[in-house]
Design a protein around this motif. Sequence first.
Motif, short mmCIF file in Angstrom:
data_model
loop_
_atom_site.label_atom_id
_atom_site.label_comp_id
_atom_site.label_asym_id
_atom_site.label_seq_id
_atom_site.Cartn_x
_atom_site.Cartn_y
_atom_site.Cartn_z
N GLY A 197 1.32 -1.00 -1.98
CA GLY A 197 2.46 -1.84 -1.63
C GLY A 197 3.06 -2.91 -2.80
N ALA A 217 10.30 2.22 0.00
CA ALA A 217 9.64 2.08 1.32
C ALA A 217 9.84 3.46 1.95
CB ALA A 217 10.12 1.23 2.17
N PRO A 223 4.99 0.30 1.32
CA PRO A 223 5.57 -1.13 1.90
C PRO A 223 5.98 -2.18 0.90
CG PRO A 223 3.20 -1.08 2.27
CD PRO A 223 3.66 0.39 1.67
N LEU A 241 1.66 -7.55 3.94
CA LEU A 241 1.24 -6.27 3.39
C LEU A 241 -0.13 -5.65 3.82
CD1 LEU A 241 2.14 -6.75 -0.60
CD2 LEU A 241 3.28 -5.09 0.96
N ARG A 243 -1.17 -6.14 6.81
CA ARG A 243 -0.96 -5.77 8.14
C ARG A 243 -0.09 -4.44 8.25
NH1 ARG A 243 0.81 -11.31 11.11
NH2 ARG A 243 -1.23 -12.00 11.30
N GLN A 244 0.94 -4.27 7.23
CA GLN A 244 1.52 -2.93 7.05
C GLN A 244 0.76 -1.98 6.77
OE1 GLN A 244 5.35 -2.00 5.48
NE2 GLN A 244 6.02 -3.97 5.26
N GLU A 247 -1.36 -1.04 9.97
CA GLU A 247 -0.52 -0.40 10.75
C GLU A 247 0.21 1.10 10.29
OE1 GLU A 247 1.78 -3.29 12.28
OE2 GLU A 247 0.00 -4.73 12.70
N ARG A 249 2.68 1.42 8.41
CA ARG A 249 3.96 1.16 8.32
C ARG A 249 4.45 1.09 6.78
NH1 ARG A 249 5.49 -3.94 9.66
NH2 ARG A 249 3.47 -4.73 9.87
N CYS A 250 5.59 1.48 6.30
CA CYS A 250 5.94 1.39 4.94
C CYS A 250 7.50 0.80 5.11
CB CYS A 250 6.03 2.75 4.47
SG CYS A 250 4.51 3.47 4.26
N GLU A 251 7.63 -0.41 5.28
CA GLU A 251 8.96 -1.18 5.50
C GLU A 251 9.21 -2.14 4.49
OE1 GLU A 251 8.42 -2.79 9.38
OE2 GLU A 251 7.95 -0.95 10.51
N GLU A 253 9.91 -5.76 4.21
CA GLU A 253 9.95 -7.04 4.96
C GLU A 253 10.24 -8.59 4.01
OE1 GLU A 253 6.75 -6.64 8.28
OE2 GLU A 253 5.80 -6.75 6.47
#
Lengths: 379, 348
Positions: A197, A217, A223, A241, A243-244, A247, A249-251, A253
Motif C-alpha cells: 500500500g 487502487a 490501497p 493502511l 486496516r485496508q 479487510e 480492501r484496495c481503496e 482513503e
Amino acid sequence: MKHADEYRDGRLARALAARIAHEADPAASYHFMEFCGGHTHAISRYGIQDLLPGNVRMIHGPGCPVCVLPIGRIDAAIRLAERPEVTLCTYGDLMRVPGSHGTSLLKAKAAGADIRMVYSTTDALRIAEAEPEREVIFFAIGFETTTPPTALAIKIAAAKKLKNFTIFCNHVLTPSAIQNILESPDVRELGRVRIDGFIGPAHVSTVIGSQPYAFFAEEFEKPVVIAGFEPLDVMQAIMMLVRQVNEGRCEVENQYTRAVKPEGNERAKAEVAEIFELRKSFEWRGLGQVPYSGLRLKKAYAEFDAERRFDIGHIEAHDNPACECGAILRGVKKPTDCKLFGTVCTPDTPMGSCMVSSEGACAAHWTYGRFRDHVREAS
Amino acid sequence: MTVKTYKRKLDIKNGRVDLSHGSGGRAMMQLIADIFHEALDNAWLRRGNDQSAFDVIGGRMVMTTDGYVVSPIFFPGGDIGSLAVHGTINDIAMAGARPIYLSAGFIIEEGFALADLKRVADSMGEAARDAGVPIITGDTKVVERGKADGVFITTTGVGVVPDGLDLSSEKARAGDKVILSGTIGDHGVAVMSKRQNLTFETDIVSDSAALHQLVAVMVGAGGPSLRVMRDPTRGGLAATLNELAHQSHVGFRISEEALPIKPEVAAACDLLGLDPLYVANEGKLVAIVAPEAAGDILAAMQAHPLGRDAAIIGEAIADDHHFVQMTTSFGGGRIVDWLSGEQLPRIC
C-alpha cells in the motif's frame, strides 16, 4: 502564527501506536511505501519507526524532487549558470547536488558563476526586474505543489513584458512516477520490492486531489491513504493502511481531509494547464525515462523557456556506478545497502542526490536514524 | 601669530565613510575621536595610545577573539556592535572566567553611513558599560566599496579564571547532566526575519546578552562541578553537543520535551524549514555538570534573569560513536547530527 503541536502530540502517538500493534496481524507483515520525501523526513525526524511493530515496514519512495533530478539536468544548469550574462536563481538544497565529475552549483558559484539562492519564484522575478541587464533563469523543480507558483510567475513575467526572465523547467508529475514503480519489473515480476500500500502525497494532493490515485487502487490493487506531513498524520495513515490490508480492501482513503479535496485545487490546476504541457518523456534519476511524467512551457510561452532561449542541448551524464540512489529511489535497496553510505557519501560530501536533500532517504537515515544500525550491530 | 585651522565637523547625519577615514590622516583621527572615543569613552582610550597598559591581576588568564559579520547589521534585539561585545564576553565567560578587557577592530566599507557607524559604536559602548567590561584599545580600517559589507568587527577579550576552576571541552563524563540556560533559536530567527529576501512579521527578538554574570552565579553554586560550558552560537545546540561529544569521547541523550523553545520561534522555524536545534543563539549557554551538583546549579541559574528558563535537557552517556541522541516529544528516537552545509550564512 498557530503552531502544529496538536499533530505532534506524543500521548496521542502512543495511543495510535498501541492500536496499530493491536490490529496488525502478528502472522502477517506489512510493507508500505511513503511516496513523498516529506513523509520520509517526518518518519525519520520524529522516530516513527520506533513506534511501529516490527512487522510494519516503511519503504521510502522517490517523491523527493531534488533526488529524482537526473545528473544531466544539474550539468545543464551549471552550464547555463556559467554563461557570463546569466543569473541562475535556485532553491538552496539544489546547490549541493553533485553533477558530473564532482561539480555542483555551489562549486560553480565559488568559481564565479552568478548563482543566487532564492526562497520562491517571486524572488527570482524581483531580481529580473531589478537587474534588467542580467538574464535571470529560475531553476524550476518540483512536483505538482511547486508548479502553480512557477505558472503564476510566468504569467506575471508575461504581463510585465519581462524580457530577461526564463525558467529552466524540471517540473514532474507524481502519478506517472507511482505508475512507473508499480509497473517496474522489480515490483511486478521479480518481486524484489513488496508494496502492500501507499501513503499518498500531502501537499501534491492538495493540488491534484485524491481522484488521480483511484487508478492505482483499482488497476494495481494497492490501497492508498493520502496523509498530511505531520507525524500523527503518518501514524494514522499507517493504521488506515493496516486496516485496508486486513479487510482486503484496495481503496483511496483521505486522512488529510483538512487540506485535500477529491477534486483538488481547480484554480491551481487551471493555471498550470494554461502555461504548461506534457513532455513525451522525462528522465528521472533511478527510474530512467518515464513517459508523460514531466512538464514544459507551452509554445505560447516559449520566450520564457531557458531551454529554448539558450541552446544547451541534451547532456548525457551517468551516476557514479557505485551509487545506489537509483535502486534506493525505487525502493529496491535501503540506504545501508549502498557501499558509499556513510563512508565517502555523507551530507557533507554527498555522492548521490539521496544524500543531499533532507527529504532524501539516505540523508534522512544518516541524519536521524543511523544510531539504530549500531544498536543492531551491538546486539 | 598662530592661525587656528578650521576644522569641519563630522557630518554624522548625512555623511559617509570614505577612504580618507582610513588613511591615517586628520580625517581618521576625527572619525576615531568623534565616533569611537565618544561612544566607548574610558580612561584607557583617553590616553590615546596605540595600545593600552593594564596591571595583570594574577592567576590564570584567558584570551579569545571573534569576528562579527552579521547581516543585516541591525536586527530586532541588537546589532553588530552589541553582538561583538556580548559574543566575546561570552567566549571568555565559558571558561568560568571573569572578563576584564576588550579590544575592537573595525573594517568599514567605503560609503558606509556615518550615522550607522555611530549607532553601532554607541551600541557597543552601551553593551560594554552594561557588562562592566571596557573596550580599551582598537583599530579602524576602511576598504573600497564592494570589498566588505558595511562594517565587520573583530573583538578580542581577556579574562581571569577563579582559582580552582578548569573548565574544558574534554571533561564531560558519562552520567553528567546537560543544562541549557534558556530558549533556543531566538537570535537566528530574529536575524532571518529581517533578511532582505525573507522579511516576515514577528515579535521575536535576538537573545544577544552578556552571560558572565550568570556564569559567576553558576560558579558560585557549582564550582569545580562545572565540567564544560559553551555558548551554542553558529550551528546551534546541535553543533555544540556534537563538538563536546567528540571532544569528551561521550555521547549525549537529550529529551525534546525538555528543550525550552518559544512557540513563535518553533512556528517560524516550521515556516522556514529550519530546525531550532541548529539555529544560532547569542545569549544562551550549555553547561555539562556533575550529576550531584546539577540541582544546585540549575536553581542558581533559574534565580538569575538570564537563566530563568534554564532546564536539564539530558545527560552524557557512554557511546563510542559519540552520537547525540534525542527522544522526540512524539515518542521515537533520532540523532541530532552536525549541521551539514550552511543553513544560515552570516548569522553572527
